[in-house]
Write a protein that holds these residues in place. Structure first.
Motif, PDB file in Angstrom:
ATOM      1  N   PHE A   1      -1.545  -0.141   6.359  1.00 40.45           N
ATOM      2  CA  PHE A   1      -0.861  -0.553   5.289  1.00 40.45           C
ATOM      3  C   PHE A   1      -1.117  -1.927   4.825  1.00 40.45           C
ATOM      4  CE2 PHE A   1       1.806   2.890   4.092  1.00 40.45           C
ATOM      5  CZ  PHE A   1       1.510   4.038   5.139  1.00 40.45           C
TER       6      PHE A   1
ATOM      7  N   THR B   1       0.698  -1.208  -0.153  1.00 36.13           N
ATOM      8  CA  THR B   1       0.250   0.096  -0.119  1.00 36.13           C
ATOM      9  C   THR B   1       0.837   1.249   0.098  1.00 36.13           C
ATOM     10  OG1 THR B   1      -1.793  -1.324   1.294  1.00 36.13           O
ATOM     11  CG2 THR B   1      -1.781   1.306   1.157  1.00 36.13           C
ATOM     12  N   ARG B   2       0.349   2.412  -0.862  1.00 39.80           N
ATOM     13  CA  ARG B   2       1.350   3.549  -0.926  1.00 39.80           C
ATOM     14  C   ARG B   2       0.590   4.529  -0.009  1.00 39.80           C
ATOM     15  NH1 ARG B   2       0.750   2.827  -6.897  1.00 39.80           N
ATOM     16  NH2 ARG B   2       2.462   1.435  -7.204  1.00 39.80           N
ATOM     17  N   PRO B   3       1.061   5.287   0.889  1.00 40.21           N
ATOM     18  CA  PRO B   3       0.441   6.540   1.413  1.00 40.21           C
ATOM     19  C   PRO B   3       0.050   7.707   0.612  1.00 40.21           C
ATOM     20  CG  PRO B   3       2.964   6.818   1.643  1.00 40.21           C
ATOM     21  CD  PRO B   3       2.759   5.447   0.890  1.00 40.21           C
ATOM     22  N   ILE B   4      -0.942   8.280   0.938  1.00 39.40           N
ATOM     23  CA  ILE B   4      -1.552   9.261   0.102  1.00 39.40           C
ATOM     24  C   ILE B   4      -1.611  10.610   0.813  1.00 39.40           C
ATOM     25  CG2 ILE B   4      -3.271   7.745  -1.059  1.00 39.40           C
ATOM     26  CD1 ILE B   4      -5.401   8.746   0.910  1.00 39.40           C
ATOM     27  N   THR B   5      -1.659  11.421   0.016  1.00 33.05           N
ATOM     28  CA  THR B   5      -1.701  13.136   0.435  1.00 33.05           C
ATOM     29  C   THR B   5      -2.750  13.817   0.363  1.00 33.05           C
ATOM     30  OG1 THR B   5      -0.784  13.768  -1.344  1.00 33.05           O
ATOM     31  CG2 THR B   5       0.825  13.206   0.026  1.00 33.05           C
ATOM     32  N   VAL B   6      -3.674  13.189  -0.603  1.00 33.64           N
ATOM     33  CA  VAL B   6      -4.876  13.732  -0.739  1.00 33.64           C
ATOM     34  C   VAL B   6      -6.287  12.561  -0.759  1.00 33.64           C
ATOM     35  CG1 VAL B   6      -4.339  16.063  -2.004  1.00 33.64           C
ATOM     36  CG2 VAL B   6      -4.534  13.904  -3.183  1.00 33.64           C
ATOM     37  N   GLY B   7      -7.384  12.912  -0.330  1.00 29.35           N
ATOM     38  CA  GLY B   7      -8.374  12.084  -0.620  1.00 29.35           C
ATOM     39  C   GLY B   7      -8.482  11.087   0.468  1.00 29.35           C
ATOM     40  N   ARG B   8      -9.138   9.911   0.240  1.00 31.12           N
ATOM     41  CA  ARG B   8      -9.582   8.999   1.260  1.00 31.12           C
ATOM     42  C   ARG B   8      -8.999   7.551   0.804  1.00 31.12           C
ATOM     43  NH1 ARG B   8     -15.917   9.671   1.710  1.00 31.12           N
ATOM     44  NH2 ARG B   8     -15.653   8.739   3.361  1.00 31.12           N
ATOM     45  N   ALA B   9      -8.468   7.356  -0.332  1.00 29.25           N
ATOM     46  CA  ALA B   9      -8.080   6.113  -0.859  1.00 29.25           C
ATOM     47  C   ALA B   9      -6.744   5.459  -0.444  1.00 29.25           C
ATOM     48  CB  ALA B   9      -8.436   5.961  -2.369  1.00 29.25           C
ATOM     49  N   GLY B  10      -6.482   5.644   0.793  1.00 28.93           N
ATOM     50  CA  GLY B  10      -5.084   5.122   1.252  1.00 28.93           C
ATOM     51  C   GLY B  10      -4.783   5.586   2.882  1.00 28.93           C
ATOM     52  N   PRO B  11      -4.017   5.241   3.172  1.00 34.47           N
ATOM     53  CA  PRO B  11      -3.364   5.678   4.530  1.00 34.47           C
ATOM     54  C   PRO B  11      -2.536   7.216   4.578  1.00 34.47           C
ATOM     55  CG  PRO B  11      -1.629   4.056   3.823  1.00 34.47           C
ATOM     56  CD  PRO B  11      -2.933   4.054   2.912  1.00 34.47           C
ATOM     57  N   ARG B  12      -2.677   7.802   5.451  1.00 32.21           N
ATOM     58  CA  ARG B  12      -1.796   8.970   5.637  1.00 32.21           C
ATOM     59  C   ARG B  12      -0.497   8.534   6.347  1.00 32.21           C
ATOM     60  NH1 ARG B  12      -4.154  13.985   3.397  1.00 32.21           N
ATOM     61  NH2 ARG B  12      -6.442  12.961   2.795  1.00 32.21           N
TER      62      ARG B  12
END
Lengths: 269, 269, 269, 269
Positions: free
Chosen positions: A151, A133-144
């Motif tokens: 992950f 899993t990749r971390p995200i910076t915008v939105g909801r489809a993943g972990p911060r």
């Protein structure tokens, strides 16, 4: 004419070589999950001239990495089919001549150059399907990248699932564990073409990256499942107790290593 | 028993449905390259009840996107083999009943659920091998998100290279172009099983994402190469003049759209 | 301009259509494994206007097929990346208006055109990794088409193994079982873009191939393992008793089918 | 404990070894296309202690093969994901100590074990996407093994098309050309970990299969296209004149070879 190329095929120009000349540069992310297995199951993976680590000899790290990589002229970066790959690997520790080393005992990658580059470095690379899993910076489809970020990661090979893990960030970390932190101590083996049980290449080598740089780094809790396959034996490294997990951004460059020991072809193990 | 599931297969429990219930959430990065082609080559791709855009009717956007995505319970995030995919697509503009819309005319993805989700939304999705360079935060193996950062991107399908591009950041941007910024106007078609040239499903639909969020956004210069294939006709959309390129972080959620027009099965175009 | 193409994308020339005009021609091999499951588990997969078969209503066929295929001008045959694919599927029987039909309830393929061609025909196709052993005519690395010849077959999707089977030839056969031998009765569904639970396309269609030809055909014993996945429910079709297995060479052509029933958009199930 | 396994990873049980113990058995089909290139372009691929063949020194064979393969206990045959692979390769001839040999100068495969097995044998294997048309026995979707039967074949790597060929059967043949018919003479190279330009492994080896068996064999005409790639140099082996093409069924087993020459690490080429 003298044929050119760091690795095969060696040709008149060297352009077709599966590997370019070193150095090689890597930037990516790593998920490291450390646990304790039975020390005997670690020891059985070591050639008899290697000893287990003095402390925590049953410690194991299962690591996922997603890389972008290139040769020294950066040419792969503009052709990303040739610059991106993933790998997952299992690392233990050992001792040789009084020093402690890290040692990769199993590893799967998803490109040919990364596979053979590993063989050059003594990593026992096979191909696999690797996901993290990749971390995200915008939105909801993943972990911060913050406490509570969750992950997943998996490996399979030949349509047999080998590993599946989940990881949840519990806080910052200034390190990524202790199992994979030593110089690597690997064997480079190539059996003789005669198929008589001898090796044409039998080396013990050590190496480490240079210009390693660490970005953001977090620790966390994890769950790890290990599955069986007809051509793997990962389940022998059964987890007894989790130690800790880590997620970090990391980069490194690699140029060369050092041969520690070389066996004559006539020598008997 | 009434069978369940948003999409086929529909079953007793609905668990096997290729698509979960909406909403669907997406977080990722997009590389958008806008250029001018011959307006006639854009117009020839529009059904005859759609008109070209009033201004810059030959404008085309070629877009690469790398996504992480999940259903409303986030379950895919912990099984990343089911949550990550890439796509590349070609967008033009059109007018319908006085309004300007964006319209995807070609698109390739690399997972089955993203492909069929697209078909539900009227995207003419095929499978392809899609690559785009990722920005890095540590080390040397990639571009930084700053002026001079250079990216590559490619698409191929059935071992035929279709597109290759390079992009270089020249500055910040507060938008990502004008071609893909309108609500989408797509057709949903399914030919009748009778094979008589009629369609069982023939709809004109519009939709847009909700909760769209944009992260870092940059503009830049680009070079785009378009290649031929026996089963594509991308080269008809020949570039005459580059407009600009954009790289951005983006997220969105998608729930539903609106049917604008529906054709009876007996109606003749 | 009126856009052309059997399937999307529809364009000025029609060349980029994901599917060419019918007819489509197929030549290949099929491994069919028939077993009995609980009749209730078959019935729960049928819409409520379909009845179970009168005899042996719990009978299930799991089928692997390896195809070469082409459009009517044979153009794919010289570009084999576009002409070869594999699929695996699960078939049950049902009754409608007094006639018995075969019905595919689950299916995985490995190319986009075969996937969407299936959607056109009402097959609920997903992508998967599909393997089946090939018979050999020289050497030792495989089974011969004779008594004692042993084959393996597997399916996985998203790195989750779904099915694994072994099959051993016990004799010749003049048929390949009874579950997949009727005309197919499938639904074609496309949920409305409004996401309100209604379907824009809801058809019951029937079809069968023409010019079907059978080559060598054998019967045999088999073992079948069914595995679980977060997004499948195959294990509900639990085997109670094996019936028989079959291996055969087969070819067919396909042109069209017949719509049996069509639901208005306002109709409530 | 002494670690076990023919190839890495070497473990306590040997089960995880990427390669099983020899012998290895292969059954499959081969398409061989022979042509003449400039002799200088063949000679430039040979280390300076190898000479070109006396006759027709510019002859080149481009070969596609589709294999089923297994270890001596046949275990892969029931798990076909581990027993089937394709490869494509380029062979020239050379002389060493007065004898004529065949030598593979480029080769692509699609599984890891076949790749590393090749490295053990001195084949410079990379990964690629390889396709070749299969003959059929029923129906219309492919060629028959008879005069007029037409086949296609292609290779690509990293989304760059490398080779595409078509072949048409013109008659029976009792052989499959002369370029790949000698014992193989290969180098096995592994650069020293020190990255100083020396090789830790530098061998000249020869080998041939045993129990080779040929099934049906045909000759024919062909067209071959060679494409460029940033990391290949196949276009240097430009065809001047076609010789002939061959399609055949073939099987073989492989156990071992013979080392002809070994270089000390200090020796300068």
């Amino acid at each position: 004419m003298s044929s050119k190329g760091f690795m095969f095929p060696r040709t008149a120009t060297g352009r077709a070589s599966l590997l370019p000349d070193t150095p090689w540069h890597y930037s990516g992310t790593m998920l490291t999950l450390e646990y304790r297995s039975h020390p005997d199951r670690v020891i059985e993976l070591l050639p008899d001239y290697l000893e287990p680590a003095d402390e925590d000899p049953g410690a194991v790290a299962v690591i996922w990495a997603e890389w972008q990589n290139c040769r020294d002229d950066y040419s792969e970066i503009l052709d990303p089919a040739r610059s991106q790959y993933k790998e997952a690997f299992v690392v233990v520790r050992c001792k040789y001549q009084g020093e402690t080393y890290s040692r990769c005992v199993y590893i799967w990658v998803d490109t040919d150059y990364a596979m053979v580059r590993g063989h050059h470095q003594g990593y026992p690379k096979k191909l696999g399907s690797i996901w993290m899993t990749r971390p995200i910076t915008v939105g909801r489809a993943g972990p911060r990248l913050e406490v509570g970020g969750r992950f997943g990661a998996s490996v399979s090979a030949y349509d047999h699932k080998l590993l599946h893990a989940t990881f949840e960030i519990t806080g910052d970390s200034d390190h990524a564990g202790f199992v994979n932190g030593h110089p690597m101590l690997h064997n480079r083996w190539m059996p003789a073409i005669e198929g008589d049980g001898s090796d044409s290449l039998y080396e013990l080598v050590t190496m480490r990256a240079y210009e390693a740089e660490v970005g953001r780094c977090f620790k966390g809790d994890f769950e790890l499942q290990i599955f069986d396959s007809p051509v793997e034996e990962l389940t022998r490294l059964e987890p007894i107790e989790n130690i800790a997990g880590y997620w970090r951004e990391v980069s490194q460059s690699w140029r060369s290593g050092t041969t520690m020991r070389r066996r004559n072809l006539d020598e008997i193990e």
